[in-house]
Scaffold this motif. Structure first.
Motif: not given
Length: 282
Positions: A144-148, A262-264, A269-271, A277-278
């Motif tokens: 995952p890229l974010g926390r979800l 712009g991965q960060k 934005e997803a969070d 986003v995975i």
């Protein structure tokens, strides 16, 4: 890429969209010089920030001369090319020589066209590399890229959507599909990912998720038949926002087989919007 090649400018053959700019900036930020071939009618004004040359699709001789003059040994192609009417393309002397082969390849689909262009450049002594080699920082990693993260139901939808994308990819149809609770909601064709996602918003509400109860996933993966030197799936902040607007729970892309601009920023934005986003290994 070879150590010797890194010392020479990277040639970026740029058409439309954000990807060519992201590749050029990533390579430059990594300490490599960049020279841009801006395709007339497709490339955008950001090319002015780099040494560049504007070339029409039929100006193959001009393109090759510019790359050689800039000292490029490695080149990469990126961006969206609106397929023109070949009768409207102005050909230079080299374009006249290679046009029959490129036109024949184009009739086999987008991937055939891109492969033909790459082969033409490689025959002149250049080495074509993919965006993942030109700008490895853009490549999606596993996880995952974010926390979800996806739940069990999402994971089933992800697996189903990957099967759909690979099957359609064999036919050179598209690189994306959306599945919700096992039901395919949309597949990508010539309209592109953003337009495909927008169609979901026109479906009856019982088929799709809502902001307060998200469901369904967007999956993007390379076509099995495509040359990864020329075209990998791409997502960015706009993809996340569009997916959120139609109630999707998240986005899954092939780890090692897709690019994120712009991965960060995408993760943040997803969070904020409540999507995962995975990157998923095939």
């Amino acid at each position: 890429m070879t150590t010797a090649a890194v010392k020479t400018p990277l040639g970026v053959i740029a058409s439309g969209g954000d990807l060519p700019k992201a590749i050029a900036e990533s390579a430059r930020d990594g300490g490599r010089a960049v020279f841009v071939i801006a395709l007339t009618g497709s490339a955008e004004e950001w090319v002015k920030d780099f040494p560049h040359e504007w070339c029409g699709l039929g100006e193959v001789g001009k393109l090759l001369k510019a790359l050689k003059g800039a000292g490029c040994e490695e080149i990469t192609m990126a961006g969206k090319i609106a397929r023109p009417k070949f009768s409207d393309i102005k050909l230079d002397w080299k374009g006249v020589l290679v046009a029959p082969g490129i036109i024949a390849a184009a009739r086999k689909g987008d991937d055939g066209l891109l492969r033909a262009v790459v082969e033409t450049v490689e025959r002149e002594g250049f080495r074509a590399i993919g965006a993942q080699d030109a700008a490895p920082g853009l490549l999606v990693q596993e996880g995952p890229l974010g926390r979800l993260k996806p739940d069990a139901e999402d994971e089933v939808d992800i697996a189903t959507a990957f099967k759909i994308v690979r099957t359609l990819g064999e036919l050179d149809v598209g690189q994306a599909a959306v599945v919700s609770e096992g039901l395919p909601l949309a597949v990508e064709a010539a309209e592109g990912t953003d337009a495909m996602i927008a169609r979901i918003g026109t479906l009856p509400k019982h088929f799709r998720g809502q902001a307060d109860k998200r469901r369904g996933v967007l999956v993007k993966a390379p076509k099995p038949i495509q040359d990864r030197k020329t075209d990998l799936p791409v997502i960015g902040i706009a993809t996340v926002r569009n997916a959120a607007a139609v109630g999707l729970a998240g986005i899954a892309v092939e780890a090692g087989g897709a690019l994120i601009l712009g991965q960060k920023a995408v993760a943040e934005e997803a969070d904020k919007l409540g999507l995962f986003v995975i990157g998923v290994k095939p």
